[in-house]
Every structure is written in structure tokens, then in C-alpha cells.
Motif scaffolding. Structure first.
Motif, PDB file in Angstrom:
ATOM      1  N   LEU A  26       0.857  -1.182   0.000  1.00 59.55           N
ATOM      2  CA  LEU A  26       0.000   0.000   0.000  1.00 59.55           C
ATOM      3  C   LEU A  26       0.893   1.232   0.000  1.00 59.55           C
ATOM      4  O   LEU A  26       1.896   1.276   0.704  1.00 59.55           O
ATOM      5  N   LEU A  34      -4.675   6.810   0.442  1.00 57.21           N
ATOM      6  CA  LEU A  34      -4.149   5.703  -0.353  1.00 57.21           C
ATOM      7  C   LEU A  34      -4.056   6.123  -1.816  1.00 57.21           C
ATOM      8  O   LEU A  34      -5.038   6.593  -2.393  1.00 57.21           O
ATOM      9  N   GLU A  42      -6.342  -6.541  -1.638  1.00 60.60           N
ATOM     10  CA  GLU A  42      -7.767  -6.728  -1.355  1.00 60.60           C
ATOM     11  C   GLU A  42      -8.024  -8.061  -0.668  1.00 60.60           C
ATOM     12  O   GLU A  42      -8.749  -8.136   0.321  1.00 60.60           O
ATOM     13  N   VAL A  49     -10.740  -2.463  -1.833  1.00 52.75           N
ATOM     14  CA  VAL A  49      -9.948  -1.275  -1.507  1.00 52.75           C
ATOM     15  C   VAL A  49     -10.227  -0.177  -2.532  1.00 52.75           C
ATOM     16  O   VAL A  49     -10.331  -0.451  -3.726  1.00 52.75           O
ATOM     17  N   THR A  50     -10.409   1.035  -2.050  1.00 51.08           N
ATOM     18  CA  THR A  50     -10.608   2.159  -2.975  1.00 51.08           C
ATOM     19  C   THR A  50      -9.537   3.206  -2.744  1.00 51.08           C
ATOM     20  O   THR A  50      -9.024   3.327  -1.622  1.00 51.08           O
ATOM     21  N   ARG A  51      -9.220   3.928  -3.768  1.00 48.99           N
ATOM     22  CA  ARG A  51      -8.207   4.981  -3.626  1.00 48.99           C
ATOM     23  C   ARG A  51      -8.735   6.094  -2.731  1.00 48.99           C
ATOM     24  O   ARG A  51      -9.942   6.256  -2.562  1.00 48.99           O
ATOM     25  N   ILE A  53      -8.822   6.379   0.350  1.00 51.80           N
ATOM     26  CA  ILE A  53      -9.262   6.006   1.703  1.00 51.80           C
ATOM     27  C   ILE A  53      -8.104   6.268   2.677  1.00 51.80           C
ATOM     28  O   ILE A  53      -6.928   6.160   2.299  1.00 51.80           O
ATOM     29  N   ASP A  57      -9.454   4.437   8.060  1.00 54.33           N
ATOM     30  CA  ASP A  57     -10.680   3.869   7.507  1.00 54.33           C
ATOM     31  C   ASP A  57     -10.432   2.490   6.910  1.00 54.33           C
ATOM     32  O   ASP A  57     -11.254   1.585   7.037  1.00 54.33           O
ATOM     33  N   LEU A  58      -9.273   2.343   6.275  1.00 53.60           N
ATOM     34  CA  LEU A  58      -8.956   1.062   5.661  1.00 53.60           C
ATOM     35  C   LEU A  58      -8.832  -0.028   6.725  1.00 53.60           C
ATOM     36  O   LEU A  58      -9.383  -1.120   6.592  1.00 53.60           O
TER      37      LEU A  58
ATOM     38  N   VAL B  38     -18.135   1.816   5.923  1.00 53.04           N
ATOM     39  CA  VAL B  38     -17.385   0.757   5.241  1.00 53.04           C
ATOM     40  C   VAL B  38     -18.007  -0.612   5.498  1.00 53.04           C
ATOM     41  O   VAL B  38     -17.870  -1.519   4.692  1.00 53.04           O
TER      42      VAL B  38
END
Lengths: 551, 143
Positions: A26, A34, A42, A49-51, A53, A57-58, B38
Motif C-alpha cells: 500500500l 491511499l 484486497e 480497496v478504494t483509492r 481512503i 478507515d482502511l 465501510v
């Protein structure tokens, strides 16, 4: 979606001597967002996973997805943000992860490498496989090391045993049980100090080695917190689960010799906590140790008593009130030990039950009573008490049949006395056993009626031959109108159901007269005859039945 | 995965003056909203001096993980789980965590039965919490 492989992870893996099974990479920009990540990321975190973030939060998402243990997400995010270049953590499913961090002008890169296999060998000795916390061996090692210190400082061992865990495991299955143990581990781990150590020392037993805080207050405080946290509701696989725990505490003292001593003391305190109820915390005291040592001594003697023939039966006569006729005897067990003298049945029978000795002991009682009664000159009844535990063995009927046959005793002379306790568990199976016994001609009495649950349902479900009125009511018969009313009601009940009533513990003529006036059938007690050895029983019967006068 | 609904109430152990309470509640709401987004969880939180009441809706495993996190929080205790069951629809689908605060009539009502003076039937209590929360959050300017 942007998926960029940052760089080949292999050289790094070689550097650390580990063959990686998966490496998640990452990259975060300077704002902590990110920007790039590789495809294993993932799968690694179990989320999409999203950019953009944030680290927080991740990790929070990975927690909610169940990849990370609750609370670990925040911890890992903080470690990434800090200056640590390498740290380790464990995922919820027990993977051991090494995180390597590189900080540059563009932000930071974090590699997550599964090093479980490489560590598995060394780990298995120190760690409990299921929960990932220390093993029993590791706990003892750490404790021993601490006690070797020249001035061992304050420390406490908290021994934790889960209440009702077995029931969860049995009814909901082992996978649920395993998950529960993991959650318990995490909850306890969240309560202890970073200087303390948590170990799983048995199936549902944990131990905390507490180094932080001033004793004994710190241990008591921690124990209280653990009891509260472990007792809070769990949700696993759609099920609502409620358990609790009991805790025994022992403290390092100047005279503590070894880690084993300390652990043993905590275990003794735990035992005490469990006998005192659920959700209880107990500190070890020397008195507990003495009490236990005394009990162990008694256990050793009790185990030998059967072989050494230290048991004997005494017989208390039972009379029909109307006509004052001797009808039979109740066999009572006595234990005479050379050093202890007579030991009270109230003391050794519960112990025999606890030790699993009640089966052979109970069998000895039945066989001896039948054999001795068969020698009597008159066909009087012989009453024998049964422990509720004797119904569990499944061979009670066989024992009775064999005892009757060996002694050549008519089955209708044997009366088996059971308490309500025998009917509390596996009621159907117990009633079935009673029916089998009754079908061969043996009589069944309800003992101590009125003292326990006194469920009339039991009287309805099984046709007892006799109801025994407890001595606590008889004792107050002459003085208490309440006792009088209860005894009268039980006698009336017996008459209505066709059951003989017998009052035990009759000591005065006033009691006897009161019983006679309300229609009680039979009596036994000090007034009419104390328990006597078998030799005297023979003589007693001869006196009661002079030649030619049948029973 | 099947959607579940969970309702609980608990005794809050927050301390401090009104301002401190507000900032603590804000922090709880912020982290809960972040985690819920989330985890695809929606719901509502009710707060009074004495009690928290919360409704969570979402995938079973996410609800379980979230409740576990809630259980480990020392800022409350005596957690009473009132409902945990599959549901066909979400009541709070627009809110990652709606909030109903102290001075609303719904909360006053809730505090009355949560203190167990009136009701102690948990199914009824769960239903009532849900109803009261819905009453409030159905009006967007309620908070």
C-alpha cells in the motif's frame, strides 16, 4: 480501479529469509490517503480497496470485515503513522504478519507479509494455536524467569475459568466454541496492561500474569473488569451467546518458592471461586490450602476404605404405629477409619460422589444389606438409600437383581429410598429405571419429602410405595402448628395416592402421639430404636417375634 | 448475506459537564459513522444522561463485529440486547448513524421505560426504541 504493482516483493523476502505466501503493498501520500496498491491487498485485508481512503478507515474496514481483531485496526494505523519501520501483528484468523514501512518524499509505503509458516515452528511451543496468546509452558517460563530476579517485584497470577462454555460447545458446536474462545481472548487482552501476559492454559482456562500495578488491589481490580467484560453478550454466527467466568488470584509473596506453587495457588483459589458460585473472584489464602490438603487426605483414605473393609452397615428399626409392630430396618452406612475414628456420612458421601466412588460404594451397600437381611429370622423389609448418581451408571437394575439373587432375598423385602435430587436430571430415564425395579418386585420410597422441591408432579409420575416425612418437620411437630399442618397434608396425600407414610427422626412420645393422631402409618427414630450393628438386629428381631408369632 | 437488525440499550458511563458530554458523543458518532459506512451498516443512536439506545442494521457478520466493538467499550455497561434477528428491510437506510439527543421527547420517554419502572419486557422495549427512533429520524430536521 487503479491497480499498480509497486515492485517485486521477492528481493525483500529473500532478505528476511522468508518465502512469502502473499505480500500486500500500500502506498499513502503525505496526507495519509491511499494512492496505489497491488492486487493481493484486497484479498489480504478482505475488503474492496478504494483509492483515497485513509489508513484509519482502511484498517477499520478490515476490522469490520473480520480480517483484523477488534481494536487492532486502530493500533496498526497508529503504528503505520508512527516512525516504526517494522512491526508484527496477527490477523483474526491467526496469520502472523510482518509489516515493513518505507517513508519517502512522496509519502509512505507499507508491505504486509504473511510470515506464519516461517514462525510456525518456534511459535507453536510458546503460543496457543487457537487464540495466539501464550501457552501454559510460556507462562511458566516467564513466571520462573521473573521469580529468579534477586528482588522479585509484585506480581499476581489470575486463573480464569469460563462458566457455561461447555454447554455452548456442546449445543452450538466446536467452531462456535472456538470463535468464542478467540473473542474471550481478545476481550481479556484488551483489559490487561502491556506489561502483563495472557496465556491459554486449558480448554476454557486462561491465566493472566500481572506485573502492572500495586498488589493486591491491582489484581482485584483487573479481575473485576475481566469478569464484567467476559460476561457481556457475544454474537457469533447469528447466535446470541452468554457465558461468564470465575477467577482465582494468587500473589507473589516472599515465601513463594516456584512458579508452579503460584499457579497451583491460583488454581486452588479458582476452585474455591467456582464452589462459591458463578462470576466469583477469590484470592488465595493459606486456609484454602489447608482445607484442600485435608480434603485430599480424606480422599486418599476414602479410596482405600472399601478395600480395607472399613465400611459397615448399621440398622435402624421401623415400626408400624398401629400395634407398635416392627416392620423392618433402614440400612445406614458407617465409616470407621483407624486414625480418624468415625467419619460422618455427611462428610464422606458427598466426597465419594465427587470422586466417582459412589458407584462401587453404593453397590457394596446394596449387596451387604441384602445378604444380611436374608439372614434374619423374619421376612422384614430392608430399606437402602440410593445416591442420585447411582442412576447415571446405567447398571443399577443389574446390581439390584444380582444382589437379590446372590442373597436369595425376596425382592419385595427390599425398599430403595431415593431423594428428589435423583429425579431432577434425566427424569424420564430415572423413572424408567424405577419402573424396571418396581416390576421385579422391589419397593421404592421417596426420601426427605418436603425439604427439596417437593414437586407433586414426581408423585404423579411414579407410583412410590412409601413417602418418608423429613425429620425437620417431625422435630417441630409438637410445637409448630405449621409443621403439623404440613405433616398432616403429606399423610393425607399419601393416603389418597395409596402410599405408605413413615416419619423419621421421632424422638419424643409427644411427637409419636401427634403422628398417631393424624394417621401416620410408620415411624423410625431414637424413640423407637437407634441404628444398631447387625449382631444386635438379630437379637432385636428375636425379641420382637417370640417363636411362633409371625411378623 | 442476510440483513440483521440489532437493538440494545445500555447504561452510559460518560462523565463530565455538558460540553464534555457533547464532545464525547461527537467522537462516538464520528467513529461509528466511519466504521458503519465501510461495513454497510445503518442505524440510529439515542443518548440520554443515563442511557444509550442503539439500532444497527446490516450484514450479519458486520453487525456481529460492530457489536463486539461496542461490547468492549468501557464507556457504557449493563448492555441489554433487545433484538438480534434477520430483517427484510432497513428502517434507517439513509443514515450511517442517525442521532437522537437528550432533549427530544422520544428520549425522555425512553429514559422512563429504560429505567425499568414501566416496562421490562425486552421485546416490547426493543420495539419501542425502534418506534421512537423512527419517529424522530423520519423528520430530517429533527437533529
Amino acid at each position: 480501479m487503479d491497480v499498480t504493482v509497486l515492485r517485486d516483493p521477492r528481493p525483500f523476502a529473500l532478505l528476511s529469509g522468508v518465502q512469502p505466501t502473499s505480500v500486500a503493498c500500500l502506498h499513502f501520500d503525505k496526507k495519509g490517503r491511499l494512492t496505489v496498491f497491488n492486487s493481493p491487498a484486497e484479498a489480504f485485508f478482505g475488503i474492496s480497496v478504494t483509492r483515497n481512503i485513509s489508513v484509519m478507515d482502511l484498517m477499520g474496514a478490515a476490522e469490520t470485515a473480520g480480517t483484523l481483531c477488534i481494536g487492532d485496526g486502530q493500533r496498526i494505523a497508529a503504528l503505520i503513522a508512527k516512525h516504526s519501520s517494522r512491526f508484527f501483528f496477527e490477523t483474526r484468523d491467526g496469520r502472523y504478519i510482518m509489516c515493513n514501512k518505507f517513508t519517502g518524499d512522496e509519502g509512505l509505503t507499507a508491505d504486509f507479509i504473511d510470515v506464519s509458516e516461517a514462525l510456525a515452528i518456534g511459535k507453536s511451543l510458546q503460543r496457543d494455536d487457537l487464540t495466539g496468546v501464550s501457552s501454559r509452558q510460556e507462562l511458566i517460563r516467564a513466571l520462573t524467569q521473573r521469580m529468579k530476579a534477586e528482588t522479585p517485584d509484585q506480581a499476581a497470577v489470575l486463573y480464569i475459568d469460563l462458566d457455561r462454555f461447555k454447554m455452548v460447545n456442546d449445543t452450538l458446536g466446536h467452531p462456535v466454541g472456538d470463535n468464542l474462545l478467540k473473542l474471550v481472548t481478545q476481550r481479556v487482552a484488551a483489559e490487561i496492561d502491556s506489561r502483563d501476559m495472557l496465556a491459554r492454559v486449558g480448554g476454557d482456562e486462561f491465566a493472566v500474569l500481572q506485573f502492572a500495578g500495586a498488589q493486591p488491589e491491582a489484581a482485584a481490580r483487573l479481575a473485576g473488569k475481566i469478569v464484567e467484560m467476559v460476561s457481556r453478550t457475544y454474537l457469533i454466527g447469528g447466535q446470541v451467546i452468554q457465558i461468564g467466568c470465575s477467577i482465582g488470584i494468587s500473589l507473589v509473596r516472599p515465601d513463594t518458592r516456584s512458579a508452579d506453587d503460584l499457579i497451583r495457588n491460583a488454581d486452588i483459589a479458582l476452585l474455591k471461586a467456582k464452589t462459591d458460585g458463578r462470576g466469583v473472584v477469590r484470592h488465595f489464602t493459606d486456609a484454602m490450602h489447608q482445607e484442600l490438603a485435608k480434603k485430599r487426605g480424606l480422599e486418599i483414605d476414602l479410596r482405600r476404605a472399601l478395600a480395607l473393609q472399613e465400611f459397615a452397615l448399621v440398622y435402624q428399626p421401623q415400626f408400624k404405629i398401629d400395634g407398635q409392630k416392627l416392620t423392618g430396618f433402614e440400612a445406614l452406612l458407617r465409616w470407621h477409619n483407624e486414625e480418624r475414628g468415625f467419619v460422618s456420612p455427611g462428610e464422606f458421601i458427598p466426597l465419594a460422589e465427587e470422586m466417582g466412588l459412589i458407584g462401587p460404594l453404593g453397590e457394596w451397600v446394596i449387596r451387604s444389606a441384602c445378604r444380611e437381611a436374608a439372614a434374619w429370622s423374619e421376612p422384614l423389609t430392608i430399606a437402602v438409600n440410593l445416591s442420585p448418581l447411582q442412576f447415571r451408571s446405567g447398571n443399577l437394575v443389574n446390581v439390584v437383581v444380582s444382589a437379590l439373587a446372590n442373597a436369595s432375598l425376596e425382592p419385595n423385602r427390599l425398599e430403595l429410598e431415593i431423594t428428589e435430587g435423583a429425579l431432577l436430571e434425566n427424569t424420564d430415564a430415572v423413572i424408567q429405571t424405577l419402573q424396571q425395579l418396581k416390576s421385579i418386585g422391589v419397593k421404592i420410597s421417596m426420601d426427605d419429602f418436603g425439604t427439596g422441591y417437593s414437586s407433586l408432579g414426581y408423585l404423579q409420575r411414579f407410583p412410590f410405595d412409601k413417602i418418608k416425612i423429613d425429620q425437620s418437620f417431625v422435630r417441630e411437630l409438637a410445637t409448630s402448628s405449621q409443621s403439623q399442618a404440613i405433616v398432616a397434608a403429606v399423610i393425607e396425600l399419601g393416603r389418597g395416592l395409596g402410599m405408605v407414610t413413615i416419619a423419621e427422626g421421632v424422638e419424643t412420645t409427644a411427637q409419636l402421639e401427634a403422628l398417631a393422631s393424624i394417621g401416620c402409618n410408620q415411624v423410625q427414630g431414637f424413640l423407637t430404636g437407634r441404628p444398631t450393628p447387625h449382631e444386635d438386629v438379630i437379637a432385636l428381631i428375636k425379641t420382637a417375634f417370640p417363636k411362633g408369632e409371625p411378623a | 448475506m442476510m440483513t440483521y437488525r440489532l437493538i440494545y440499550y445500555s447504561a452510559n458511563r460518560l462523565s463530565g459537564d455538558a460540553e464534555m458530554l457533547v464532545s464525547q458523543i461527537d467522537a462516538i458518532l464520528a467513529s461509528s459513522r466511519r466504521n458503519n459506512r465501510v461495513g454497510n451498516i445503518t442505524g440510529a443512536l439515542m443518548f440520554s444522561q443515563g442511557y444509550f439506545g442503539q439500532v444497527l442494521e446490516g450484514p450479519q457478520s458486520a453487525i456481529e463485529a460492530t457489536f463486539e466493538r461496542i461490547q468492549r467499550d468501557r464507556r457504557h455497561g449493563d448492555v441489554e440486547l433487545l433484538d438480534f434477528s434477520p430483517t427484510s428491510s432497513r428502517h434507517f437506510d439513509r443514515w450511517s448513524m442517525a442521532f437522537v439527543g437528550e432533549r427530544t421527547p422520544a428520549v425522555a420517554d425512553f429514559a422512563r421505560f429504560a429505567s425499568k419502572t414501566g416496562f421490562d419486557d425486552s421485546a416490547l422495549s426493543g420495539h419501542r426504541i425502534l418506534e421512537k427512533l423512527l419517529e424522530r429520524v423520519a423528520v430530517p430536521d429533527a437533529f
